[in-house]
Structures are given as structure tokens and as C-alpha cells.
Design a protein around this motif. Sequence first.
Motif: not given
Length: 291
Positions: A81-86, A101-105
Amino acid sequence: MIAPALEDARRAAALEEVAAFLERSGIEDARRDARALLFAAGGFGAAELLLEPMAKLGEAALATLRDSARRRAAREPVSRILGMRGFWTQDLVVSPHVLDPRPDTETLIELSLELMRDRRREPLLILELGVGSGAILCALLAEFPAARAIGVDLSAEACAAAALNLSRCGFANRASLLRGRWADALGARFDLIVSNPPYIESGELEALEPEVRLYDPRLALDGGADGLACYREIIDDLPRLLAAQGAAVLEAGDGQARSVAALMAEKGLEPAGIRKDAGGRERAVAARRRS
């Protein structure tokens, strides 16, 4: 999906209404997601909410928040939705053409740093197979300031997404991107090889959560009949691609780490560790080239 009315435009009231709406829609961590959507729509952060909870949102912010809440209730991920991922220490653009990309990675980054801790300042050559958004390369280039990297992906759209993120993070001059299938066109030797390949069993794809099944590209998910097809292709090439003292670190799906480690051992690689993610699952698997 009907959006929340948001008749009370005050920040705190809007947060409560969106959080309740998402909870009724079956969203886990509804309040966390509501906060993220509110902050993005209103252009403020947690401190401003705490200091001025009764401040009113403008009409444009309310309209954005209504639409965002409706989309999240329909199971679209907040990052989409936001088009961004930390991820790690960067904020990355997430396009529809790449795996979110997810925290597990980040476990893969942690294990890579552990294995290469004595070589952090060396001019390492890093390879990522299946570069996707470029999240892993951006994290590694941030941690290895003298390193250079090559990222490979079969998808032209993924290469474009990775190029954008590498540029945004200031690493465009230290990375090259190639379109291709795994390591087919590569002949160099690398100090560190990383990959988060597709590892979902083909028969399990339709059972995935909607956030994954509907929004992550199938190309980045489908790992073949047993989930290990891509690992076999990648691991076949590791002995010829790893430099002396080089290491390979691969992300593994739940319950796959030991199988991935066994495939590495079959190719004559020396086990270099398995690292668990925050949920206690064996997530990153490493091996070294035997000296």
C-alpha cells in the motif's frame, strides 16, 4: 470492502476507528498496521501523535487513510500500500514485481556478517542470485564498505527495482545487475554468495496467506514439487563460483535448512553454520569452499 467512515477527523480517534475496522476484518496486529497507515496518510509520526492527538486530519489525508484501510482489510500488505519497506538499515521501494522483503531475511545478513567478520573492510566481491528488490545487496553493501556486488535476476522488472533501490541507497557505483537464470552466465569467483530463492512447494502455493499468494510474484515463490528445485540449481554452481575462503549463505524455508545443508555437503562444500530467525526457525544456511 467498505472503508471506515472516519467521521471524527482527530488523529487519535481516526487511529482507533481504523484499528477497530482492521481487527473486525481479521487483520493480525491491526493496531500496528493502523498506525503505519495513519502516519503515512497524515505525514507525521509517533511523536506528533503523542503530542497532538486531538489535531485534525485534512480531507486529503482522510481520503488516503480510508482507501488504505480498505486495501489492508482486503489483505493487501502495508508495504504494498505504501510502496515502501524498511529492511536492515534502509527504506526500500517495493514494486509489484518483487518479493516483499521480510524481517526473517535479515537472518541471512546476520549470518553473512558473522562469517565474514574479519573481512569487513576488504574489497570483497559479492554475488546475489535472485536479486529481487535489491534488499539483501543494499544491506550487505552498507556493512561491507569496500565491497562490490553483482545481482542476477530472471525478471527484467526485478532488475529495474533493484537498480532503483541501489541508487536510492547510494550503492549504484558499487553494484552491477544482470538479467539471467541464476549463475548461468557467470565465470568469476566470489567471496560471498547469497540467495533467497523460491522455496514454496508448488502444491502449497494456493494455501499461502492472501498477503503472499495475491501480492508476491509467483516466480519468487514457486520452488518446485519439493521446494528445493532452485537450491539444486544454485548449489550445483557454488563450487566453481566460490573463491578461496569464500562463503555461501542461503535462506531456507521452514523445515528446509537441513536439506539445504545436505545438498551443499553433496557438492563438497564445508558446513559453516545454520542461524535461526527471531521466531526460532532455522532460516539461514551457510557453507564454505573447502581449502
